[in-house]
Design an enzyme around this catalytic site. Structure first.
Site, PDB file in Angstrom:
ATOM      1  N   PHE A  51       0.822  -1.214   0.000  1.00 20.26           N
ATOM      2  CA  PHE A  51       0.000   0.000   0.000  1.00 20.26           C
ATOM      3  C   PHE A  51       0.859   1.269   0.000  1.00 20.26           C
ATOM      4  O   PHE A  51       0.362   2.364   0.159  1.00 20.26           O
ATOM      5  CB  PHE A  51      -0.965  -0.007   1.197  1.00 20.26           C
ATOM      6  CG  PHE A  51      -1.831  -1.229   1.212  1.00 20.26           C
ATOM      7  CD1 PHE A  51      -2.798  -1.416   0.234  1.00 20.26           C
ATOM      8  CD2 PHE A  51      -1.649  -2.211   2.169  1.00 20.26           C
ATOM      9  CE1 PHE A  51      -3.575  -2.558   0.219  1.00 20.26           C
ATOM     10  CE2 PHE A  51      -2.436  -3.358   2.159  1.00 20.26           C
ATOM     11  CZ  PHE A  51      -3.391  -3.531   1.183  1.00 20.26           C
ATOM     12  N   ASP A 170      -3.550 -12.814   6.885  1.00 20.11           N
ATOM     13  CA  ASP A 170      -2.798 -12.609   5.642  1.00 20.11           C
ATOM     14  C   ASP A 170      -1.688 -13.661   5.516  1.00 20.11           C
ATOM     15  O   ASP A 170      -0.541 -13.322   5.219  1.00 20.11           O
ATOM     16  CB  ASP A 170      -2.230 -11.188   5.578  1.00 20.11           C
ATOM     17  CG  ASP A 170      -1.819 -10.795   4.154  1.00 20.11           C
ATOM     18  OD1 ASP A 170      -2.204 -11.499   3.194  1.00 20.11           O
ATOM     19  OD2 ASP A 170      -1.101  -9.789   3.997  1.00 20.11           O
TER      20      ASP A 170
HETATM   21  N1  LIG Z   1      11.948  -9.963  10.380  1.00 22.20           N
HETATM   22  C1  LIG Z   1      12.220  -9.986   9.081  1.00 22.20           C
HETATM   23  N2  LIG Z   1      13.394 -10.489   8.631  1.00 22.20           N
HETATM   24  C2  LIG Z   1      13.665 -10.510   7.304  1.00 22.20           C
HETATM   25  N3  LIG Z   1      12.821 -10.078   6.348  1.00 22.20           N
HETATM   26  C3  LIG Z   1      11.642  -9.572   6.728  1.00 22.20           C
HETATM   27  C4  LIG Z   1      11.268  -9.499   8.108  1.00 22.20           C
HETATM   28  N4  LIG Z   1      10.037  -8.960   8.182  1.00 22.20           N
HETATM   29  C5  LIG Z   1       9.657  -8.709   6.919  1.00 22.20           C
HETATM   30  N5  LIG Z   1      10.612  -9.072   6.028  1.00 22.20           N
HETATM   31  C6  LIG Z   1      10.566  -8.954   4.558  1.00 22.20           C
HETATM   32  O1  LIG Z   1       9.828  -7.785   4.204  1.00 22.20           O
HETATM   33  C7  LIG Z   1       8.666  -8.133   3.437  1.00 22.20           C
HETATM   34  C8  LIG Z   1       7.524  -7.212   3.813  1.00 22.20           C
HETATM   35  O2  LIG Z   1       7.236  -7.342   5.209  1.00 22.20           O
HETATM   36  P1  LIG Z   1       5.750  -7.162   5.753  1.00 22.20           P
HETATM   37  O3  LIG Z   1       4.866  -8.112   5.004  1.00 22.20           O
HETATM   38  O4  LIG Z   1       5.758  -7.249   7.232  1.00 22.20           O
HETATM   39  O5  LIG Z   1       5.472  -5.667   5.291  1.00 22.20           O
HETATM   40  P2  LIG Z   1       4.138  -5.060   4.661  1.00 22.20           P
HETATM   41  O6  LIG Z   1       4.374  -3.594   4.612  1.00 22.20           O
HETATM   42  O7  LIG Z   1       2.965  -5.558   5.423  1.00 22.20           O
HETATM   43  O8  LIG Z   1       4.165  -5.703   3.224  1.00 22.20           O
HETATM   44  P3  LIG Z   1       2.877  -6.146   2.346  1.00 22.20           P
HETATM   45  O9  LIG Z   1       1.959  -4.972   2.311  1.00 22.20           O
HETATM   46  O10 LIG Z   1       3.506  -6.496   1.011  1.00 22.20           O
HETATM   47  O11 LIG Z   1       2.281  -7.352   3.044  1.00 22.20           O
HETATM   48  C9  LIG Z   1       8.415  -9.619   3.758  1.00 22.20           C
HETATM   49  O12 LIG Z   1       7.765 -10.259   2.685  1.00 22.20           O
HETATM   50  C10 LIG Z   1       9.825 -10.131   3.946  1.00 22.20           C
HETATM   51  O13 LIG Z   1      10.411 -10.409   2.674  1.00 22.20           O
END
Ligand SMILES: Nc1ncnc2c1ncn2[C@@H]1O[C@H](COP(=O)(O)OP(=O)(O)OP(=O)(O)O)[C@@H](O)[C@H]1O
Length: 369
Positions: A51, A170
């Protein structure tokens, strides 16, 4: 369940999250008099929120040398951040650990914006990338990894659903982190997670396509944590919600009136093409075992109330290989921790189920009998 002892203190000014930038913040610890200063050196960006409101970057804690992931999300000052509230309650070997959190501000064109930074343990891979690695080589992921990963997802779901009362909403391969050396797995991204309260409605436009339970496609607002269990077995591709439903019907057959009622009692459109159920062995490739198909059929049930719960899934014969005292990783190394259940995780489980879940060779060390 735990409430973390560190409090968010102060606001850090940091305009960018560029590689090499140092972010200094403070952390209050309950048993220490003074706030501690903590600095993180930003390294590369590892994820950007779909987003456009967040970014995840790799960073190093300057004081401890520890590698962390920092998830930085825009914070609406009017509300509490639900992701933070939920993450502060979580402590489980299969859930990514929140180490610390702090607020920061960014000024662009004189507009000052507030961001919440979640400092998480760093886990190098996702299931998405790990499985793509095998697909690119035209290979199937070895069975032992499928068993290890699916089991740990189910164990995390049992903790979230049973011990904490949270629905992730999710579950998808991109939100499942894995260490490809130890094969320990951790669920991340609690940005859609919610405590579901029976009788209170919830939005149905959550969960990413391919992984959406049919009750969400039917617009249910009174769904349960069973939606996460459907997402554990994602085999239905589709471009839109309708396509998704068509793909599901092609395999599970047309849902009966009873099943539609179980998915969404308010749904009264019953005009679907009459399609027969496909036998599971025609859906999966030849090497898929009978146990794997049986587990898939229990997860992919139209009626959420008949869908296998997370703890039942952990006890399924598909995971018996993991409970064998001789089980080890393909390189001979030990399996990650799989059976160190807490009383909370096993709450309500019969003695028989406990016996299935905790193999005899580790029973003494777990001591829950
Ligand atoms: N603790 C972590 N260690 C390593 N990589 C991480 C970690 N947390 C998140 N990531 C990486 O960052 C990406 C995005 O994280 P997250 O899904 O929490 O963010 P988001 O802003 O909710 O993304 P989306 O809207 O795409 O779901 C994950 O798919 C993963 O590849």
């Amino acid at each position: 369940m735990r409430i973390r002892d560190d409090k968010v203190v102060g606001i850090t000014n940091c305009n960018k999250t560029e590689s090499g930038q140092i972010i200094t913040t403070r952390r209050k610890c309950l048993n220490e008099q003074k706030d501690k200063t903590i600095s993180y050196r930003a390294e590369n960006v590892i994820g950007t929120g779909s987003f456009g409101v967040g970014v995840v970057f790799e960073a190093k804690c300057m004081e401890t040398g520890e590698q962390v992931a920092i998830k930085k999300v825009l914070q609406d000052k009017r509300y509490k951040n639900r992701e933070l509230q939920i993450m502060r309650m979580l402590e489980h070997p299969n859930v990514v650990e929140l180490k610390h959190s702090f607020f920061s501000t960014t000024t662009t064109h004189t507009v000052k914006e507030l961001y919440l930074n979640l400092v998480l343990e760093y886990v190098p891979e996702t299931i998405y990338r790990a499985s793509r690695h095998f697909t690119k080589m035209n290979l199937h992921m070895p069975l032992i990894y499928v068993q290890l990963y699916t089991y740990q997802i189910c164990r995390a779901m049992n903790y979230l659903h049973g011990a904490v009362g949270v629905c992730h909403r999710d579950i998808k391969p991109q939100n499942i982190l894995v260490n490809t050396i130890t094969h320990e797995l951790k669920i991340c991204d609690f940005g859609s997670a919610k405590m579901l309260v029976p009788g209170e409605p919830n939005i149905s436009y959550i969960c990413s396509r391919y992984y959406r339970a049919p009750e969400l496609i039917f617009g249910s607002t009174e769904y349960t944590t069973a939606i996460d269990m459907w997402s554990v077995e994602p085999i239905f591709p589709g471009e839109s919600s309708v396509d998704q439903l068509v793909e599901i019907i092609k395999i599970l057959g047309t849902p009966t009136r009873e099943e539609i009622k179980n998915m969404n009692p308010r749904y009264n459109e019953f005009r679907f093409p009459q399609i027969k159920t496909q036998p599971w062995h025609k859906i999966f490739h030849r090497e898929v075992t009978a146990e794997a198909m049986d587990l898939a059929s229990r997860l992919l049930q139209y009626s959420p109330n008949l869908r296998c719960t997370a703890l039942e899934a952990c006890a399924h014969p598909f995971f018996d290989d993991l409970r064998d005292p001789r089980a080890c990783l393909p390189n001979g190394g030990p399996l990650p921790r799989l059976f160190d259940f807490t009383a909370q995780e096993l709450c309500g489980a019969s003695v028989e189920l406990r016996h299935r879940l905790i193999p005899e060779h580790v029973r003494e060390s777990v001591g829950l009998f």
